[in-house]
Design a protein around this motif. Structure first.
Motif, PDB file in Angstrom:
ATOM      1  N   CYS A 125      -8.434  30.980 -13.212  1.00  0.00           N
ATOM      2  CA  CYS A 125      -7.831  29.795 -12.580  1.00  0.00           C
ATOM      3  C   CYS A 125      -7.778  29.910 -11.064  1.00  0.00           C
ATOM      4  CB  CYS A 125      -6.409  29.603 -13.107  1.00  0.00           C
ATOM      5  SG  CYS A 125      -6.289  29.362 -14.885  1.00  0.00           S
ATOM      6  N   SER A 126      -8.683  30.708 -10.465  1.00  0.00           N
ATOM      7  CA  SER A 126      -8.636  30.983  -9.021  1.00  0.00           C
ATOM      8  C   SER A 126      -9.454  29.970  -8.226  1.00  0.00           C
ATOM      9  CB  SER A 126      -9.131  32.404  -8.746  1.00  0.00           C
ATOM     10  OG  SER A 126     -10.461  32.557  -9.256  1.00  0.00           O
ATOM     11  N   GLY A 127      -9.122  28.715  -8.386  1.00  0.00           N
ATOM     12  CA  GLY A 127      -9.807  27.629  -7.695  1.00  0.00           C
ATOM     13  C   GLY A 127      -9.531  26.342  -8.437  1.00  0.00           C
ATOM     14  N   PRO A 128      -9.580  25.193  -7.760  1.00  0.00           N
ATOM     15  CA  PRO A 128      -9.204  23.926  -8.401  1.00  0.00           C
ATOM     16  C   PRO A 128     -10.103  23.534  -9.572  1.00  0.00           C
ATOM     17  CG  PRO A 128     -10.047  23.555  -6.171  1.00  0.00           C
ATOM     18  CD  PRO A 128      -9.872  25.026  -6.325  1.00  0.00           C
ATOM     19  N   GLY A 129     -11.410  23.769  -9.460  1.00  0.00           N
ATOM     20  CA  GLY A 129     -12.323  23.454 -10.564  1.00  0.00           C
ATOM     21  C   GLY A 129     -12.124  24.389 -11.739  1.00  0.00           C
ATOM     22  N   LYS A 130     -11.929  25.667 -11.436  1.00  0.00           N
ATOM     23  CA  LYS A 130     -11.730  26.674 -12.486  1.00  0.00           C
ATOM     24  C   LYS A 130     -10.461  26.388 -13.287  1.00  0.00           C
ATOM     25  CE  LYS A 130     -13.859  30.470  -9.858  1.00  0.00           C
ATOM     26  NZ  LYS A 130     -13.561  31.778  -9.237  1.00  0.00           N
ATOM     27  N   LEU A 131      -9.384  26.074 -12.586  1.00  0.00           N
ATOM     28  CA  LEU A 131      -8.116  25.876 -13.309  1.00  0.00           C
ATOM     29  C   LEU A 131      -8.160  24.636 -14.178  1.00  0.00           C
ATOM     30  CD1 LEU A 131      -5.808  23.610 -12.153  1.00  0.00           C
ATOM     31  CD2 LEU A 131      -5.940  25.114 -10.191  1.00  0.00           C
ATOM     32  N   CYS A 132      -8.878  23.594 -13.723  1.00  0.00           N
ATOM     33  CA  CYS A 132      -8.993  22.397 -14.559  1.00  0.00           C
ATOM     34  C   CYS A 132      -9.768  22.704 -15.828  1.00  0.00           C
ATOM     35  CB  CYS A 132      -9.664  21.259 -13.785  1.00  0.00           C
ATOM     36  SG  CYS A 132      -8.539  20.394 -12.667  1.00  0.00           S
ATOM     37  N   GLN A 133     -10.838  23.469 -15.698  1.00  0.00           N
ATOM     38  CA  GLN A 133     -11.620  23.850 -16.875  1.00  0.00           C
ATOM     39  C   GLN A 133     -10.782  24.716 -17.812  1.00  0.00           C
ATOM     40  OE1 GLN A 133     -15.170  26.127 -16.016  1.00  0.00           O
ATOM     41  NE2 GLN A 133     -16.157  25.490 -17.906  1.00  0.00           N
ATOM     42  N   ALA A 134     -10.073  25.699 -17.255  1.00  0.00           N
ATOM     43  CA  ALA A 134      -9.256  26.608 -18.063  1.00  0.00           C
ATOM     44  C   ALA A 134      -8.105  25.882 -18.757  1.00  0.00           C
ATOM     45  CB  ALA A 134      -8.708  27.741 -17.197  1.00  0.00           C
ATOM     46  N   MET A 135      -7.519  24.898 -18.076  1.00  0.00           N
ATOM     47  CA  MET A 135      -6.368  24.169 -18.621  1.00  0.00           C
ATOM     48  C   MET A 135      -6.785  22.952 -19.439  1.00  0.00           C
ATOM     49  SD  MET A 135      -3.465  25.706 -17.666  1.00  0.00           S
ATOM     50  CE  MET A 135      -2.183  24.443 -17.697  1.00  0.00           C
ATOM     51  N   GLY A 136      -8.092  22.669 -19.530  1.00  0.00           N
ATOM     52  CA  GLY A 136      -8.560  21.528 -20.310  1.00  0.00           C
ATOM     53  C   GLY A 136      -8.246  20.188 -19.667  1.00  0.00           C
ATOM     54  N   ILE A 137      -8.297  20.153 -18.318  1.00  0.00           N
ATOM     55  CA  ILE A 137      -7.979  18.932 -17.581  1.00  0.00           C
ATOM     56  C   ILE A 137      -9.267  18.227 -17.159  1.00  0.00           C
ATOM     57  CG2 ILE A 137      -6.910  18.010 -15.488  1.00  0.00           C
ATOM     58  CD1 ILE A 137      -4.969  20.437 -15.642  1.00  0.00           C
ATOM     59  N   THR A 138      -9.392  16.950 -17.528  1.00  0.00           N
ATOM     60  CA  THR A 138     -10.552  16.133 -17.172  1.00  0.00           C
ATOM     61  C   THR A 138     -10.059  14.769 -16.687  1.00  0.00           C
ATOM     62  OG1 THR A 138     -10.809  15.080 -19.343  1.00  0.00           O
ATOM     63  CG2 THR A 138     -11.874  17.239 -19.036  1.00  0.00           C
ATOM     64  N   LYS A 139     -10.989  13.821 -16.518  1.00  0.00           N
ATOM     65  CA  LYS A 139     -10.591  12.473 -16.106  1.00  0.00           C
ATOM     66  C   LYS A 139      -9.665  11.821 -17.141  1.00  0.00           C
ATOM     67  CE  LYS A 139     -11.633   9.931 -13.120  1.00  0.00           C
ATOM     68  NZ  LYS A 139     -12.800   9.387 -12.476  1.00  0.00           N
TER      69      LYS A 139
END
Length: 197
Positions: A125-139
């Motif tokens: 989660c060491s970056g905004p794109g990484k954390l969204c992918q790790a947390m399952g966050i999309t549009k």
């Protein structure tokens, strides 16, 4: 731990940004629950901030969520591939938000690793794109109410002022004088922050 209430978000954005450090972000997704401690953020203030999508109060279909009540998610795509998770702050009609730049994984690590196709915990989660992918966050989470039941924040840990490091924001060289605003806040010596300046 108690869930953050609307009043937490409906304050001055720079205050909220610092106070978000140490809070726990929770996402109850279809494939499981993930939790991360917020360790790095950046503040964006639309009226005066050339780095903000709503600079000079620019109202578009994309930025309209920023003009609403604090405590909602503003999720957008960058470079056509990475999602960024922001939290809308301040009162209605003030287009402001805080970008979540890095999390320290707390719960659901196996789910995060699977989503990220990565094993190294420091890299999850060491970056905004990484954390969204790790947390399952999309549009799909764009405009979601963070006072609801699916994605929300918990009070977490209190970070003392002396343990907060302030720097300019990252990757906004296009933003004229705004690129030098000291609006990035990180937890001092935390190993999970993004690799920036």
């Amino acid at each position: 731990m108690k869930k953050l209430e609307r009043s937490f978000y409906e304050r001055a954005t720079l205050e909220v940004a610092k106070d978000l450090l140490g809070k726990y972000m929770v996402h109850e997704a279809h494939d499981g629950r993930t939790v991360g401690k917020i360790v790095e953020v950046e503040a964006y203030v639309g009226s005066i901030d050339a780095a903000c999508h709503a600079y000079k109060n620019k109202y578009t279909n994309r930025t309209k969520i920023m003009f609403g009540k604090g405590g909602h998610a503003y999720v957008y795509l960058i470079y056509g591939m990475h999602y960024c998770m922001n939290i809308v702050t301040n009162q209605e009609s003030y287009p402001e938000a805080v970008l979540i730049r890095a999390l320290e994984p707390i719960e659901g690590l196996e789910i995060m690793k699977k989503r990220r196709k990565a094993e190294a915990i420091l890299n999850l989660c060491s970056g905004p794109g990484k954390l969204c992918q790790a947390m399952g966050i999309t549009k799909l989470q764009n405009e979601m109410d963070l006072c609801g039941e699916s994605m929300f924040l918990l009070h977490g840990e209190r970070i003392m002022p002396e343990d907060i490091v302030t720097t300019p924001r990252i990757n906004i060289d296009y933003a004229k004088e705004a690129r030098d605003y000291p609006w990035r806040f990180i937890i001092k010596d935390n190993p999970f922050v993004s690799k920036g300046k």
